[in-house]
Design an enzyme around this catalytic site. Structure first.
Site, PDB file in Angstrom:
ATOM      1  N   GLU A 167       0.775  -1.267   0.028  1.00 57.53           N
ATOM      2  CA  GLU A 167      -0.047   0.062   0.125  1.00 57.53           C
ATOM      3  C   GLU A 167       1.161   1.217   0.261  1.00 57.53           C
ATOM      4  O   GLU A 167       0.872   2.288   0.872  1.00 57.53           O
ATOM      5  CB  GLU A 167      -0.642  -0.273   1.423  1.00 57.53           C
ATOM      6  CG  GLU A 167      -1.412  -0.745   0.765  1.00 57.53           C
ATOM      7  CD  GLU A 167      -2.606  -1.246   2.242  1.00 57.53           C
ATOM      8  OE1 GLU A 167      -2.839  -0.060   3.162  1.00 57.53           O
ATOM      9  OE2 GLU A 167      -3.627  -2.130   1.966  1.00 57.53           O
ATOM     10  N   GLU A 354      -5.493  -8.497   0.066  1.00 57.46           N
ATOM     11  CA  GLU A 354      -6.138  -8.215   1.716  1.00 57.46           C
ATOM     12  C   GLU A 354      -7.512  -7.801   1.383  1.00 57.46           C
ATOM     13  O   GLU A 354      -7.911  -7.398   0.299  1.00 57.46           O
ATOM     14  CB  GLU A 354      -5.432  -7.105   2.545  1.00 57.46           C
ATOM     15  CG  GLU A 354      -4.084  -7.400   2.860  1.00 57.46           C
ATOM     16  CD  GLU A 354      -3.232  -5.428   4.130  1.00 57.46           C
ATOM     17  OE1 GLU A 354      -4.736  -4.941   3.889  1.00 57.46           O
ATOM     18  OE2 GLU A 354      -2.617  -5.175   3.510  1.00 57.46           O
TER      19      GLU A 354
HETATM   20  O1  IFM Z   1      -3.956  -3.802   9.380  1.00 56.78           O
HETATM   21  C1  IFM Z   1      -4.257  -2.648   7.829  1.00 56.78           C
HETATM   22  C2  IFM Z   1      -3.156  -4.016   7.450  1.00 56.78           C
HETATM   23  O2  IFM Z   1      -1.970  -3.156   7.719  1.00 56.78           O
HETATM   24  C3  IFM Z   1      -2.841  -2.336   5.484  1.00 56.78           C
HETATM   25  N1  IFM Z   1      -4.132  -2.345   5.820  1.00 56.78           N
HETATM   26  C4  IFM Z   1      -5.006  -2.677   5.802  1.00 56.78           C
HETATM   27  C5  IFM Z   1      -4.869  -3.000   7.206  1.00 56.78           C
HETATM   28  C6  IFM Z   1      -6.223  -2.696   8.019  1.00 56.78           C
HETATM   29  O3  IFM Z   1      -6.110  -1.310   7.984  1.00 56.78           O
END
Ligand code: IFM
Length: 451
Positions: A167, A354
Site C-alpha cells: 500500500e 487483503e
Molecule cells: O492493518 C492494515 C494493514 O496493515 C494494511 N491494510 C489495511 C489493514 C486494515 O487497516
C-alpha cells in the site's frame, strides 16, 4: 449471484499479516528501531499509547500461529519481513539473527504445506533511514534494493513469489502527507516524492528478484471512486481523487507513465523527483501479479477546502464495520472489472492480498467468539469476487486480513481484524466463528474442484 465456490481450479486461499503488527520482540535478535517504534512512543500518536513492542508476540509464538494456519488448510501465507531485523540501520551487511528468524518462519510454513508470500516493506522503515529523509530521499529506493538482495539471497531458494511494497498510497498519505502514521510527517502535496521513491524502490527491488528468477508482485490499496453526484464538479473531483489514490500507483507499473495530476498543480515529473529512465525502471518487464487490497469504495465531491481538488463525501445506507468503514461487497467486483477495463491486457493476474473487517469481537463466557458480521463481510466479498471472475477478470487467490487480532497502527489494539481472537494480556489465541467458516469454505472449494 454466482456460487461463491465458482472460482478457478488452483485458486489460492490465504491469510495476511504484517511484521510490526504481530511480531513484537522489537529489541531482540539485533533488530534496529523502525519508524513505528519511534512514532508509537510519541505521546498522542497511537490510541491509548499502545505500541508494537509485544503485539501478538509472534516472534516467539510463530509455530503456534503456523499451526493455526495449517488448521485452516491454507495454500499461502502473506507476511512481511521487518527491514530493521535484517538491516538494523537500513544499510550494510545483514544481521544474521534477523535472517535466521525468517529462515525458520519460511521453513515452518513449508513444513505445514503453506507457500510463503513475503512482503518486503510493510511500513516499518529503519529509523536510521528516516533520519536521512525516509522515502522522501531517492537514496532510500537504492537501499531498499540492497536489502532485497540480502533477503532473496537467503530465502529465494524456497520462496517463489515476492511482494515488494504494501500500500504505497496509504504509506505516502498517512505517513508523509497527513502524519497520522509513522513517520508522522504532515507535508500534504509535498509528500509526493514518497510515492515516486517507493515506486522506484519497487522497480529496483523487482530487478533484483528477477535476477534470482523469482516472481514479482506489489500490494496496492485500491478503491472504486464514486462521484457524489453527476454534477461536473463532482465528476472532476472524483477523477482527481482516482488519479491520486489508484492510478498514481497502477499507471506507472502497468503503463509506464504517471496519470494526469494537473488538478493538484503537479506535472508529469511529480514536482521534479522523476528522472529520465525512472519510469522504465518502475514498470520493468511487467508484474507477475497485482496484489489488490480492498476494503471499501470512496465517494468524492467537489472541494470544500481550497488546498485540495476534492472532498470526501459520506456513503449512506450501508452497514459499517467497527472502524466505521462502509461495507460494500460489490465494490470489489466493480474495482476488479474496472481494472480490467482500464488496463486490458496490461493487467497481470490479480490476487486479493487483503480484505477483511474489524468487528467489536468479545470472547464469550463459553469461550467462543461469534463474529457473524465478519462472516457476512467475507461471504459477500467472495461472492463479488466470483462475479468478477465470471465477468472475465483473472483472479488467482484471496488472502484475508488478518489471521490474528493485531496492532492496528494509529488505532492500537482497539480494532480487531483477526479470524483468531488474541487476548493481549495473556497472548491466548482463540479461533473465532469466522475461522471455522473460512476453513470449511476452503475445504468445500477444494472438494468441489476435485470431484
Ligand atoms: O492493518 C492494515 C494493514 O496493515 C494494511 N491494510 C489495511 C489493514 C486494515 O487497516
Amino acid at each position: 449471484m454466482p456460487d461463491r465456490l465458482d472460482l478457478p481450479a488452483g485458486f489460492r486461499w490465504g491469510v495476511s499479516t504484517a511484521a510490526y503488527q504481530i511480531e513484537g520482540a522489537v529489541d531482540e535478535g539485533g533488530r534496529g528501531p523502525s519508524v513505528w517504534d519511534v512514532f508509537a512512543a510519541r505521546p498522542g500518536a497511537v490510541r491509548d499509547a499502545h505500541t508494537g513492542r509485544v503485539a501478538c508476540d509472534h516472534y516467539h509464538r510463530y509455530t503456534e500461529d503456523i499451526a493455526l494456519m495449517r488448521g485452516l488448510g491454507l495454500d499461502g501465507y502473506r507476511f512481511s519481513i521487518a527491514w530493521p531485523r535484517v538491516q538494523p540501520t537500513g544499510a550494510g551487511p545483514a544481521n544474521p539473527a534477523g535472517l535466521d528468524f525468517y529462515d525458520r518462519l519460511v521453513d515452518a510454513q513449508l513444513a505445514a504445506g503453506i507457500t510463503p508470500l513475503p512482503t518486503l516493506f510493510h511500513w516499518d522503515l529503519p529509523q536510521a533511514l528516516e533520519e536521512e529523509g525516509g522515502w522522501l530521499a531517492r537514496d532510500t529506493a537504492h537501499r531498499f534494493a540492497d536489502y532485497t538482495a540480502l533477503v532473496v539471497d537467503r530465502l529465494g531458494d524456497r520462496v517463489p513469489a515476492w511482494i515488494t511494497l504494501n500500500e504505497p498510497f496509504v504509506h505516502m498519505v498517512y505517513g508523509y502527507a497527513l502524519g497520522i502514521h509513522a513517520p508522522g510527517r504532515a507535508l500534504m502535496l509535498d509528500a509526493l516524492p514518497a510515492a515516486h521513491h517507493q515506486l522506484l524502490g519497487h522497480g529496483l527491488a523487482a530487478a533484483v528478484l528477477r535476477e534470482h528468477g523469482r516472481e514479482v508482485m506489489i500490494a496496492n490499496n485500491l478503491t472504486p471512486v464514486w462521484p457524489a453526484s453527476e454534477a461536473d464538479e463532482d465528476v472532476a473531483a472524483a477523477a482527481a481523487y482516482d488519479a491520486l489514490h489508484n492510478r498514481l500507483f497502477t499507471d506507472p507499473l502497468l503503463l509506464g507513465s504517471y496519470p494526469d495530476l494537473s488538478a493538484f498543480g503537479v506535472g508529469a515529473d511529480l514536482g521534479g523527483c522523476v528522472r529520465p529512465g525512472d519510469l522504465e525502471l518502475v514498470a520493468g518487464p511487467g508484474l507477475d501479479g497485482l496484489g489488490v487490497n480492498y476494503y471499501n469504495p470512496t465517494r468524492i465531491g467537489a472541494p470544500t477546502d481550497p488546498g485540495l481538488p476534492f472532498a470526501e463525501a459520506p456513503i449512506e445506507g450501508v452497514p459499517r464495520t467497527a472502524f466505521g468503514w462502509p461495507v460494500v461487497p460489490d465494490g470489489l467486483r466493480e474495482l476488479l472489472v474496472g481494472l480490467r477495463k482500464s488496463y486490458g491486457t496490461a493487467l497481470p493476474p490479480v490476487t486479493i492480498t487483503e480484505n477483511g473487517c474489524s468487528v467489536a469481537d468479545e470472547l464469550g463466557p463459553d469461550g467462543t467468539v461469534p463474529d457473524r458480521p465478519r462472516i457476512d463481510y467475507l461471504a459477500g466479498h467472495l461472492d463479488a469476487l466470483a462475479e468478477a471472475v465470471a465477468e472475465g477478470v483473472d483472479v488467482r487467490g484471496y488472502f484475508t486480513w488478518s489471521l490474528l487480532d493485531n496492532f492496528e497502527w494509529a488505532e492500537g489494539f482497539t480494532q480487531r481484524f483477526g479470524l483468531v481472537h488474541v487476548d493481549f494480556d495473556t497472548q491466548r489465541r482463540t479461533p473465532k466463528a469466522s475461522y471455522t467458516w473460512y476453513r470449511d469454505l476452503i475445504v468445500a472449494h477444494r472438494t468441489c474442484r476435485t470431484r
